[in-house]
Design a protein around this motif. Structure first.
Motif, short mmCIF file in Angstrom:
data_model
loop_
_atom_site.label_atom_id
_atom_site.label_comp_id
_atom_site.label_asym_id
_atom_site.label_seq_id
_atom_site.Cartn_x
_atom_site.Cartn_y
_atom_site.Cartn_z
N MET A 1 31.71 131.13 -12.93
CA MET A 1 32.70 131.11 -14.02
C MET A 1 33.48 129.78 -13.97
O MET A 1 33.97 129.38 -12.94
CB MET A 1 33.69 132.27 -13.84
N PRO A 4 39.84 128.36 -15.79
CA PRO A 4 40.94 127.57 -16.35
C PRO A 4 41.76 126.94 -15.22
O PRO A 4 42.00 127.56 -14.19
CB PRO A 4 41.76 128.61 -17.11
N PHE A 5 42.17 125.72 -15.44
CA PHE A 5 42.85 124.95 -14.41
C PHE A 5 44.14 125.63 -13.93
O PHE A 5 44.95 126.09 -14.73
CB PHE A 5 43.19 123.56 -14.97
N THR A 8 44.02 130.01 -12.73
CA THR A 8 42.95 130.88 -12.25
C THR A 8 42.31 130.26 -11.02
O THR A 8 41.92 129.10 -11.03
CB THR A 8 41.91 131.11 -13.37
N LEU A 9 42.25 131.07 -9.95
CA LEU A 9 41.89 130.51 -8.65
C LEU A 9 40.75 131.29 -8.00
O LEU A 9 40.54 132.47 -8.28
CB LEU A 9 43.11 130.56 -7.70
N ASP A 10 40.06 130.59 -7.11
CA ASP A 10 39.00 131.22 -6.33
C ASP A 10 39.62 132.17 -5.31
O ASP A 10 40.58 131.81 -4.63
CB ASP A 10 38.20 130.16 -5.57
N GLN C 154 37.27 133.52 -18.79
CA GLN C 154 37.58 134.06 -17.47
C GLN C 154 37.66 135.58 -17.64
O GLN C 154 38.06 136.06 -18.69
CB GLN C 154 38.91 133.52 -16.95
N GLU C 160 32.55 139.20 -9.61
CA GLU C 160 32.87 137.78 -9.48
C GLU C 160 34.39 137.65 -9.48
O GLU C 160 35.00 137.20 -10.45
CB GLU C 160 32.27 137.02 -10.67
N THR C 163 41.44 135.24 -9.15
CA THR C 163 42.87 135.48 -9.33
C THR C 163 43.28 134.81 -10.62
O THR C 163 43.11 133.61 -10.78
CB THR C 163 43.65 134.87 -8.15
N ILE C 164 43.82 135.60 -11.53
CA ILE C 164 44.29 135.03 -12.79
C ILE C 164 45.81 135.12 -12.82
O ILE C 164 46.38 136.18 -12.54
CB ILE C 164 43.70 135.79 -14.00
N THR D 91 45.05 131.29 -3.47
CA THR D 91 45.35 132.71 -3.65
C THR D 91 44.89 133.47 -2.42
O THR D 91 43.91 133.10 -1.78
CB THR D 91 44.65 133.28 -4.91
#
Lengths: 541, 196, 376, 338
Positions: A1, A4-5, A8-10, C154, C160, C163-164, D91
């Motif tokens: 995926m 978005p900068f 949204t994080l891994d 997203q 998958e 964290t949003i 995170t």
């Protein structure tokens, strides 16, 4: 995926943030000394073998046990278990039944035929052990494990010493005793019965021994002066108990009086009952509370109908009757005569006033010191004469089987060191874990298991063993009541309670490890460790 | 562009009337727009709705200030609200009532206007007769179709069936037919009557 | 939906507008096409979530049935609600008719999902929402062909995990905002393209950035948003008949604001009138300041007319008078269409006379007389 | 000595109070004892030392993840948990997780649930979570809406009794007499006012939702069992987890679990569960203690124990605990107590 900068994080990316730098204290796993181990005269790693036992690994438990004490089946019957007195669980409900579990393990070993093998290559050194009692057998066992050639010389016709001649078979069945002694001898220990050592130096020299361990015990009954008629039947308890091992049963009559307040007195009275005495009466000059005998033995004796006469001394013994004088305690607790007398019918009087050692084999040995009828030894169990060590009832100590076995082990370690020219040093002793160092909230309430006893009717008419053993379920239960004071027992608490996931589970054998990359030093693990096996140490800055 | 304003009270179907009117016009191939003038009114309060009809797309969104036709669904409003405001001099007026303009006190108002464009019709009575309820909007519309000649009765019936729930549509269609016939009769009478 | 005619679909009856937008946020983040609608105070109640949806870049589409903001409480149409959200990060499209409202929603989903940004379709409350007029309903198959299946940029999915909605500090917040702005700049291209696609597919000219009306040689151009354009066009036609060179410019996209398109449409005019249905209290026109920026450096006479607040009718007659004055260069820079200055003056006088003159709204109502007694 | 009552005997190594234990069958161990537990919130988060919320969240979520075979999505309210777990660019979450606002986590969760339903993803379960501020105050409307609609969401409230993230301000869950930045320990009624605060679990029960429970970080197994029980049900479910905050409470970082335990053992925090609005079980107090034991280690109550102290206030707090004990029947029946 394609994310978005920034918003949204891994997942799991915070692993890059090493929070260990926040810490000013770090947790450290420690091993502390459990009070049971601390109190054991034989130096048993009780917590250690309970740890195995509670997992059902009985052989492993037994092997931990016999690293210190070669006779768990005997110990599980005759030890007065100071470990249980010291047990931290007494503050919670009741002490863990350590002694009962030990007996279970000892019996299991006999049943399964578990054996031990020497751990070291033959050293080429020869050690003479004088006396086949608990102390001598223990020393022989530990020396043999360490590769030394051991010869035991025993003056009497049988092994066991006081275990055989002083403890009635209803407390210690002889097949149990014989089995555990055989296992020691099977290590290659040479045994010479009815081989009295007259002079130790001569014996060593003639036999080519490099060292000696003396453990002749204290088999001479102390005699008190009692004015007595000629027909009065007076004998000492040691002789009485020893004669139980012979072909013929001693004759004591219908009414037997035992004079004394120790465990031997209790043994004598209970033996008298079993020999057919209608009445066995213990006469003791102090109060029940002051009796040196262990409470549970007194209770068992009372259950069997043994009578007690406190605060009394024997003034006069005649055929069929005694004159007793009543005593009273002074302010300091000592008994003082009152002049008031009474009569008591008695067919025989058994004196149980203590024993003395026969130290004739030591005459003329240079440097050796005897005081108060016992041989003086250093902390290494060595006498004043180099190469000659001593232990058991013939040295100044409490006279119990467990103490004697402990002496044998301690002496063996020192003899081994002396023989190898590397003096043995006692490893550093960690602090003893106190109750307040535990987090007992985690321990569920669990009453002690009561081991069954032989019916009272059968107890007084036979020499069958009174105290029966635990079955496996009970033994396991009892082992699992152990709080594992001061030593990790793998409860996963530290692993679970860390808010930073900074405790790693290595494996069952290696337990846990702190991940100092992330540990923030909050101290929850230490506080929530049930058994006090984690401490917090300041970080060096 | 033909603009209609309908007056009534909350609950009388005034807004629905405007919508049915626009539907009917749409059915006849014309552009139409219906919209209410909303307030926070509840049942019983005065309500106004509007309808525009044209042959080209309608862009204007302002309220109808100068209607070509005025439908009064509730005559009790006549003396409460200035219902006639902006009515063009030759505009149509249809009042739902069984009474005459004179009886309503509107004699003076109607006097100066073309009589052929001013009428009353007892739409509530006709509705009650056919539906059991005095909801006059459908009947009034049919009356208006007859009065103005702007729409056919068939278009009105189509709009009624399209807009109203099936269970009440047929009754309203019957009421509409009666109202239509009533107005046709009235107009014939007016035409026959000597002009005065 | 209950009948299964709209499937797969979930309808959530929420307890508040705040929850409505929040549910939409959750649904959109979980990869579903999400839609809600609100108006007036409801929009303000959901404001926190409105900004949040934009910040998270969730392609939610929302109808705003434009209405006034209290106090005084007022349920009628103006643009105060949507205008308050002009900087929320949402794209704002304004519909002129119900047909366009319908068409804009279809285009909005495509725009939102292409750019992963939320879109607000604004339509005048009551004037459009309660108007009954003919609308061409597109066939589902045609819409499906125009609007591809939603592929979220997203999505919350255990297969998958992500964290949003991370917390972003000074080190990256600016850049996140730049990216948000950049998306709207992209929309300046995409909005007309999508409108063109739409026209090809459905044959209707709906949407786009701006829609000029008879501006070619116009000396005076009126700029406005929403349904009032229809009445304005009527007025323009009327004046054109009389030889007045006047035109109108509809702003369909207010966010992003099409600076270039507005400038191109207005640059040859002499007078530009911005007719606004909202008032920026303390300065005047909201749309005006955006239009002025588009006209920077041009010698154009501009003026702002605030009209239609709280549902006041905007009539063709008033517009005609207004436009004539504007065309004559007589319009002041800020004016209020059909304002009753007598009422204002009386209240101003009361205020000057006593400190505790009471609330304006009630005083003015007393002057006007009860609403219920008015015919229209 | 009486014969041991076998039914009551639990012994530690296979008992129910520790995290795990080498002697237990794997299925008897807690989720937290697993070497391969999810660590839904993993290392490197920026919670304070000894954070009860970090712990509570991991406990609850790991249990939920296990119950759902790894298929869980969480919506998080604004608050400490959110701030310390997701500062860009890192995170700590390992599950799909979204943060929207302070007051809308229940509604966001509803949205996720609705989306999953629309997409036919019946395997994925939804969790909403937040602190007490986001739950019992700011997000309460959304929470109630989620309850009454019957949305298929498990909502977890981590209650540390105040707005700790913003500097320890009072919330609707702050207990009486507690000092916070907005309830100073001065005047005749120092600290937070008596009679304020609200029981979100009881209010949740009033919605008659399928499952409501309270739990603490001190009783992990109880907490995990409740999460598992909740995960077996559908519809709105609510678990209120008591999570001490060393920073806000002025307690030692190592005391986090201990304080949670004391809160339960004193009756300050009743641990119970309710099904369909009816209390169906309570966690009995094992060793009842006076509230002082709980209050004293916390500086937010220090004004009650100074010189002269406020024994009257302590007595009122004790009375409150006693009421809890009576109301929920927190003591073992007479004769069984040990």
């Amino acid at each position: 995926m394609e994310k978005p900068f920034a918003i949204t994080l891994d997942v799991g990316s915070s692993l890059a943030n090493k929070t260990g730098s926040w810490r000013d204290e770090r947790p450290v796993y420690v091993h502390r000394l459990p009070p049971c181990n601390d109190a054991c005269p034989a130096g048993e790693n009780i917590q250690g073998w309970l740890y195995e036992a509670e997992a059902g690994n009985y052989e492993a438990a037994w092997r931990v046990l016999v690293r210190d004490n070669p006779m768990p089946a005997v110990m599980g019957r005759v030890c007065y278990h100071p470990c249980e007195t010291a047990c931290n669980r007494t503050h919670l409900d009741e002490a863990v039944g350590i002694n009962a579990v030990e007996r279970f393990l000892g019996d299991e070993a006999i049943k399964q035929g578990w054996r031990v093998e020497p751990e070291a290559e033959p050293s080429g050194k020869r050690v003479l052990v004088v006396g086949a009692g608990p102390s001598g057998l223990s020393a022989a066992y530990h020396l043999a494990l360490r590769g030394h050639a051991v010869t035991i010389r025993e003056a009497g016709p049988m092994t066991g010493g006081m275990m055989r001649f002083g403890i009635p078979r209803y407390r210690l069945p002889r097949e149990v005793l014989d089995a555990e002694i055989r296992r020691i001898l099977d290590l290659g220990v040479e045994l010479e019965l009815e081989s009295k050592v007259e002079n130790i130096e001569t014996a060593m020299r003639e036999g080519g021994f490099d060292a000696a361990f003396l453990a002749v015990g204290a088999h001479l009954g102390k005699r008190a002066y009692i004015p007595a008629g000629e027909a009065a039947h007076i004998l000492d308890a040691v002789s009485l108990l020893r004669s139980m091992e012979g072909e013929e049963r001693p004759l004591l009559g219908r009414r037997v009086v035992v004079y004394g307040g120790g465990n031997t007195a209790i043994d004598a009275a209970r033996t008298a009952k079993r020999l057919g005495a209608e009445e066995a009466i213990i006469v003791y000059r102090r109060t029940r509370a002051q009796m040196p005998a262990h409470e549970f033995e007194v209770e068992e004796a009372e259950d069997e109908g043994v009578l007690m006469r406190w605060l009394s001394t024997i003034k006069q013994a005649d055929e069929g009757r005694l004159v007793l004088e009543k005593m009273e305690l002074d302010e300091t607790g000592f008994p003082q005569p009152t002049g008031e007398t009474e009569e008591l019918e008695a067919d025989s009087v058994v004196l149980a006033l203590g024993q003395e050692a026969d130290l004739s084999l030591l005459e003329g040995v240079e440097g050796l010191v005897v005081e108060d009828g016992v041989v003086q030894v250093g902390p290494d169990m060595q006498t004043g004469h180099r190469g000659i060590f001593a232990g058991g009832d013939m040295v100044p100590a409490e006279r119990t089987v467990t103490v004697a076995i402990g002496h044998g082990k301690l002496a063996a370690k020192n003899i081994d060191g002396w023989l190898r020219g590397v003096p043995w040093e006692h490893p550093p002793r960690p602090d003893v874990v106190t109750f307040d160092q535990l987090n007992v909230w985690y321990y569920a309430d669990a009453d002690r298991t009561v081991a069954p006893q032989l019916d009272a009717v059968r107890r007084t008419s036979t020499f069958d063993e009174v105290q029966l053993g635990l079955d496996e379920t009970n033994a396991l239960f009892e082992a699992r009541r152990c709080l594992s004071c001061g030593n990790c027992f793998g409860c996963d608490n530290c692993y679970g309670v860390c808010p930073d996931n900074a405790v790693m589970k290595v494996d069952e054998a290696d337990g846990y490890k702190f991940d100092l990359d992330y540990c923030k030093g909050c101290g929850i693990c230490a506080k929530e460790c049930p058994c006090g096996a984690i401490i917090m140490e300041p970080e060096q800055i | 562009m033909f603009e209609v304003r309908i007056h009534g009270r909350g609950g009388q179907g005034v807004v629905t009337a405007a919508e049915m009117l626009s539907l009917a016009a749409f059915d006849e191939g014309r552009h139409a727009q219906a919209f209410p003038s909303f307030g926070s009114e509840r049942n019983g309060a005065p309500v106004v709705s509007f309808c525009r009809i044209d042959d080209r797309p309608i862009r204007s969104r302002e309220p109808v200030a100068e209607p070509d036709a005025l439908l009064i669904q509730d005559p009790t409003l006549l003396h409460q609200v200035d219902v006639f405001a902006g009515l063009k001099p030759d505009g149509y007026l249809l009042v739902n009532t069984a009474r005459s303009f004179a009886e309503l006190g509107l004699g003076d108002f109607v006097a100066g206007r073309p009589a052929q464009r001013l009428l009353t019709v007892p739409a509530s009575d006709l509705a009650r007769e056919h539906t059991g309820r005095p909801v006059a909007n459908a009947a009034l519309l049919a009356g208006f179709a007859a009065l103005s000649g702007l729409l056919s009765l068939a278009s009105v019936e189509l709009a009624i069936r399209e807009k109203l729930p099936a269970r009440v549509a047929e009754g309203n269609v019957l009421a509409a037919r009666d109202a239509h016939a009533w107005v046709v009769d009235e107009m014939r009478e007016l035409a026959d009557a000597p002009t005065g | 939906m209950k009948l299964g005619e709209l499937s797969p679909c979930e309808f959530v009856n929420v307890e508040s507008e705040f929850a409505a937008m929040s549910v939409a946020i959750g649904a959109s983040a979980a990869g579903a096409r999400a839609y809600t609608a609100t108006a007036s105070q409801g929009l303000l109640f959901m404001v926190e979530a409105v900004y949040n949806a934009a910040g998270l870049g969730l392609p939610i589409v929302m109808t705003v049935a434009n209405r006034a903001i209290g106090a005084p409480i007022n349920i009628w149409n103006d643009h105060s609600d949507a205008m308050s959200q002009r900087d929320s990060g949402w794209i704002q499209l304004y519909a002129e008719t119900n047909q366009e409202a319908l068409d804009l929603h279809i285009q909005a989903f495509r725009l939102a999902e292409e750019l992963s940004t939320p879109v607000m379709v604004c339509m005048d409350g009551f004037i459009l929402t309660h108007a009954y007029e003919e609308v061409e309903m597109p066939a589902q198959a045609d819409v499906d062909a125009f609007l591809p299946a939603f592929e979220p940029r997203q999505v919350l999915d255990p297969d998958e995990p992500v964290t949003i909605g991370a917390m972003v500090g000074p080190e990256a917040f600016t850049e996140v905002k730049i990216l948000q702005h950049y998306k709207q700049m992209l929309a300046l291209d995409r909005i007309p393209e999508i409108a063109a696609d739409f026209q090809r597919a459905f044959g209707r000219d709906s949407g786009g950035l701006v829609r000029p009306y008879r501006t070619e040689d116009a000396e005076t151009i009126v700029v406005a948003l929403g349904s009032v354009l229809g009445t304005i066009e009527e007025a323009v036609d009327e004046l054109r008949e009389e030889g007045v060179r006047i035109g109108a410019l509809a702003l369909t996209s207010f966010r992003p604001f099409p600076l270039d398109a507005v400038r191109a449409a207005l640059e040859h005019a002499t007078n530009v009138v911005v007719l606004e249905k909202a008032l920026a209290v303390g300065i005047g026109g909201i749309v005006t300041s955006n239009v002025r920026l588009a006209l920077s450096g041009l010698p154009i006479h501009g003026s702002t007319v605030i009209a239609g607040l709280g549902g006041r009718p905007i009539t063709q007659r008033s517009l005609r008078d207004l436009f004539l004055r504007a065309h004559a260069g007589e319009l002041e820079s800020l004016s209020f269409l059909d304002a009753d200055w007598g009422l204002v003056e009386r209240e101003l006088q009361r205020m000057s006379q006593m400190q505790r003159s009471g609330p304006h709204a009630e005083n003015i109502l007393r002057d006007v007389g009860a609403v219920a007694h008015k015919a229209v | 000595m009486s014969a041991p009552d076998k039914t009551r005997i639990r012994f530690y190594q296979t008992g129910s109070f520790a995290v795990g234990g080498r002697l237990l069958d794997p299925e008897q161990r807690s989720v937290q004892a697993e070497g391969e537990r999810t660590n839904a919130i993993t290392c490197g988060h920026r919670a304070c030392q000894g954070c009860g919320e970090a712990l509570g969240a991991r406990y609850a979520l790991d249990a939920a993840v296990r119950a759902a075979q790894g298929r869980v999505i969480a919506a998080n309210a604004t608050g400490c948990l959110e701030v310390f777990s997701t500062p860009y660019p890192e995170t700590s979450w390992q599950i799909p997780w979204v943060h929207s606002l302070f007051g809308n986590a229940p509604a966001v969760a509803t949205g996720i649930a609705a989306a999953l339903k629309a997409k036919g993803r019946e395997d994925v379960r939804v969790i909403g979570q937040g602190g007490d501020g986001g739950t019992v105050d700011i997000g309460f409307g959304c929470l109630s809406g989620m309850f009454e609609r019957g949305d298929d969401v498990l909502y977890l409230c981590y209650d540390n009794e105040g707005y700790m993230n913003t500097g320890v301000q009072r919330s609707g869950a702050t207990p009486p007499a507690a000092r916070t930045a907005t309830t100073q320990a001065v005047g005749a009624e120092p600290g937070n006012v008596f009679g304020q605060g609200k029981s979100a679990p009881l209010i949740a029960m009033a919605h008659e939702i399928p499952y409501v429970a309270t739990a603490t970080v001190a009783e992990l197994r109880d907490l995990e069992q409740k999460v598992e029980a909740a995960m077996e049900l559908h519809g709105p479910r609510y678990i209120h987890v008591f999570v001490p905050c060393p920073l806000g409470w002025g307690s030692a970082s190592s005391d986090t679990i201990r304080l949670a335990r004391l809160a339960k053992e004193t009756g300050i925090f009743p641990v119970f569960e309710a099904r369909d609005g009816v209390v169906s079980g309570v966690s009995k107090i094992r060793r009842r203690l006076p509230v002082e034991e709980y209050l004293r280690p916390q500086r937010r109550f220090a004004h009650l124990f100074g010189d002269p102290g406020r024994p009257d206030v302590v007595a009122r707090i004790q009375a409150g605990a006693d009421r809890n004990i009576a109301r929920f029947g927190l003591l073992e029946d007479e004769g069984e107590g040990r």
